[in-house]
Design a protein around this motif. Structure first.
Motif, mmCIF file in Angstrom:
data_model
loop_
_atom_site.group_PDB
_atom_site.id
_atom_site.type_symbol
_atom_site.label_atom_id
_atom_site.label_comp_id
_atom_site.label_asym_id
_atom_site.label_seq_id
_atom_site.Cartn_x
_atom_site.Cartn_y
_atom_site.Cartn_z
ATOM 1 N N UNK A 112 -23.302 -40.118 16.436
ATOM 2 C CA UNK A 112 -23.697 -41.056 15.382
ATOM 3 C C UNK A 112 -22.513 -41.261 14.445
ATOM 4 N N UNK A 113 -22.679 -42.175 13.499
ATOM 5 C CA UNK A 113 -21.632 -42.566 12.559
ATOM 6 C C UNK A 113 -21.138 -41.346 11.779
ATOM 7 N N UNK A 114 -19.832 -41.134 11.760
ATOM 8 C CA UNK A 114 -19.266 -39.900 11.196
ATOM 9 C C UNK A 114 -19.473 -39.773 9.695
ATOM 10 N N UNK A 115 -19.677 -40.883 8.984
ATOM 11 C CA UNK A 115 -19.790 -40.804 7.524
ATOM 12 C C UNK A 115 -21.070 -40.108 7.066
ATOM 13 N N UNK A 116 -22.083 -40.028 7.922
ATOM 14 C CA UNK A 116 -23.273 -39.272 7.539
ATOM 15 C C UNK A 116 -22.900 -37.803 7.337
ATOM 16 N N UNK A 117 -22.232 -37.247 8.329
ATOM 17 C CA UNK A 117 -21.855 -35.835 8.263
ATOM 18 C C UNK A 117 -20.869 -35.579 7.136
ATOM 19 N N UNK A 118 -19.911 -36.495 6.956
ATOM 20 C CA UNK A 118 -18.934 -36.317 5.883
ATOM 21 C C UNK A 118 -19.624 -36.260 4.521
ATOM 22 N N UNK A 119 -20.606 -37.122 4.309
ATOM 23 C CA UNK A 119 -21.328 -37.122 3.040
ATOM 24 C C UNK A 119 -22.088 -35.816 2.837
ATOM 25 N N UNK A 120 -22.716 -35.314 3.896
ATOM 26 C CA UNK A 120 -23.461 -34.058 3.816
ATOM 27 C C UNK A 120 -22.539 -32.892 3.471
ATOM 28 N N UNK A 121 -21.406 -32.818 4.129
ATOM 29 C CA UNK A 121 -20.480 -31.715 3.892
ATOM 30 C C UNK A 121 -19.858 -31.768 2.494
ATOM 31 N N UNK A 122 -19.692 -32.958 1.945
ATOM 32 C CA UNK A 122 -19.136 -33.077 0.591
ATOM 33 C C UNK A 122 -20.034 -32.412 -0.446
ATOM 34 N N UNK A 123 -21.333 -32.373 -0.182
ATOM 35 C CA UNK A 123 -22.263 -31.754 -1.128
ATOM 36 C C UNK A 123 -22.605 -30.315 -0.750
ATOM 37 N N UNK A 124 -21.909 -29.772 0.249
ATOM 38 C CA UNK A 124 -22.135 -28.394 0.659
ATOM 39 C C UNK A 124 -23.311 -28.211 1.588
ATOM 40 N N UNK A 125 -23.858 -29.303 2.124
ATOM 41 C CA UNK A 125 -24.993 -29.207 3.025
ATOM 42 C C UNK A 125 -24.589 -28.856 4.443
ATOM 43 N N UNK A 126 -25.578 -28.503 5.252
ATOM 44 C CA UNK A 126 -25.367 -28.157 6.655
ATOM 45 C C UNK A 126 -26.037 -29.206 7.548
ATOM 46 N N UNK A 127 -25.704 -29.156 8.837
ATOM 47 C CA UNK A 127 -26.183 -30.160 9.779
ATOM 48 C C UNK A 127 -26.929 -29.503 10.934
ATOM 49 N N UNK A 128 -28.036 -30.105 11.331
ATOM 50 C CA UNK A 128 -28.725 -29.752 12.568
ATOM 51 C C UNK A 128 -28.533 -30.894 13.555
ATOM 52 N N UNK A 129 -28.010 -30.585 14.724
ATOM 53 C CA UNK A 129 -27.725 -31.608 15.722
ATOM 54 C C UNK A 129 -28.963 -31.973 16.535
ATOM 55 N N UNK A 130 -29.114 -33.271 16.775
ATOM 56 C CA UNK A 130 -30.187 -33.782 17.629
ATOM 57 C C UNK A 130 -29.521 -34.582 18.747
ATOM 58 N N UNK A 131 -29.629 -34.165 20.004
ATOM 59 C CA UNK A 131 -28.867 -34.815 21.069
ATOM 60 C C UNK A 131 -29.430 -36.181 21.473
#
Length: 370
Positions: A112-131
């Protein structure tokens, strides 16, 4: 050689003609850009008219409340203007909503679009991957979303998704909305979808406490240099977001252009008629070259070079770049491999040039392998 080592997506996106100019020693005006998913019919004629007639008005401050454009959007989509926030492109709104909501863990589809993850990481959040899997034509499956529910407090999904071009099935959306998790839908390419009103979640977002929809105006109207997008959510959240938005975020010309292009129904109809013909034709032609093309609901295509060709996308990108054609290295999206490529759909003359360049590349690289 300089062009052989420079990554075209050095800033995380396609459409970077300045880097292409450096990489291939060719003036940026001479490239045929398939790495950026803009409407080839645009911009609409009214954009030139506004730039010509309104340039002197840049001595004035823009409307800080973006009233005219919000009212135009309200009329077009049948939603309360208080549920609309206009921004400096969808990119600003992606960053803004994550900064305000501050999710601890966000469910993201891969790729998916990389800016979603970048925004999450900027606020210290974590990511769960959905294939998103090729055996399902990259369509989001409920069982994969369901597996992420125990850990994710928010889901951020493309609808349609970039780079796969697939809409989220309505059944998956319905289940997600019943899960009591916040859901952000990026509908940046929804304008290109046939029966857009049947798939868009704008009206629901305008009254929901759990659903936020982000739209871009730059892709459909081909005005990425203007930077313009909007968000729809419950008025209470919109008020909160507006308080955290940078002042004067949306400039005067962007507001005027946005208001006027929405009135151009002839341009909308011409775009949908063009895409209805050109998309199936280009899929057929790419398939005939031996490429593995994913079905798409929008104006771009994801394809891969089969193992038998022995071609990697970075090779292809360099070869095509030296022919003056830019393609997107889709291997940079997590979840895709080194054979994956994304191209926009353009006008027939351009598409024929793309196809000929691909034929030449496949032939040249095949000869070198022998």
């Amino acid at each position: 050689m300089k062009g052989m080592t420079m990554m075209l997506e050095r800033y995380g996106h396609g459409g970077d003609l300045w880097t292409a100019e450096e990489a291939f020693n060719r003036p940026k005006e001479q490239f045929l850009d398939y790495s950026s998913n803009m409407n080839p019919l645009g911009p609409p004629d009214v954009v030139k008219e506004i730039l010509t007639a309104s340039w002197q008005d840049i001595v004035k401050y823009p409307d800080p409340a973006v009233r005219e454009l919000r009212l135009c959007l309200s009329r077009k989509y049948g939603i309360d203007p208080d549920s609309i926030l206009v921004g400096n492109g969808a990119a600003e709104l992606i960053d803004l909503i994550i900064r305000v909501v501050k999710p601890k863990r966000t469910g993201l589809a891969r790729p998916s679009f990389s800016e979603y993850e970048e925004a999450v990481h900027k606020t210290g959040g974590q990511v769960t991957n959905i294939p998103l899997l090729p055996q399902h034509q990259f369509e989001l499956q409920w069982q994969d979303v369901e597996a992420a529910l125990p850990t994710a407090d928010l889901f951020f999904l493309g609808h349609p998704n970039n780079p796969t071009g697939k809409l989220i099935p309505q059944s998956v959306l319905t289940n997600l909305l019943q899960s009591q998790r916040k859901l952000i839908l990026d509908e940046a390419f929804m304008d290109f979808v046939p029966q857009e009103s049947e798939h868009s979640q704008l009206k629901l977002a305008s009254t929901s406490h759990d659903l936020i929809v982000i739209r871009s105006m730059t892709k459909f109207y081909s005005i990425p240099g203007i930077r313009l997008g909007f968000m729809v959510a419950h008025p209470d959240l919109i008020q909160q977001l507006r308080g955290q938005q940078v002042q004067w975020s949306v400039n005067y010309l962007a507001q005027r252009i946005g208001s006027k292009v929405l009135e151009d129904t002839t341009f909308e109809q011409s775009t949908r008629e063009w895409l209805c013909v050109e998309k199936p034709w280009l899929i057929e032609q790419l398939t005939a070259l031996g490429l593995e093309v994913a079905q798409s609901d929008v104006n771009f295509l994801l394809f891969s070079f089969p193992d038998s060709m022995g071609i990697q996308v970075k090779q292809a990108q360099q070869h095509m770049g030296h022919q003056g054609i830019l393609i997107r290295d889709a291997s940079l999206f997590e979840g895709l491999n080194e054979r994956c490529c994304r191209v926009a759909i353009r006008l027939r003359e351009d598409n024929e040039r793309l196809l000929q360049a691909l034929r030449n590349m496949i032939s040249d690289l095949s000869r070198k392998r022998v």
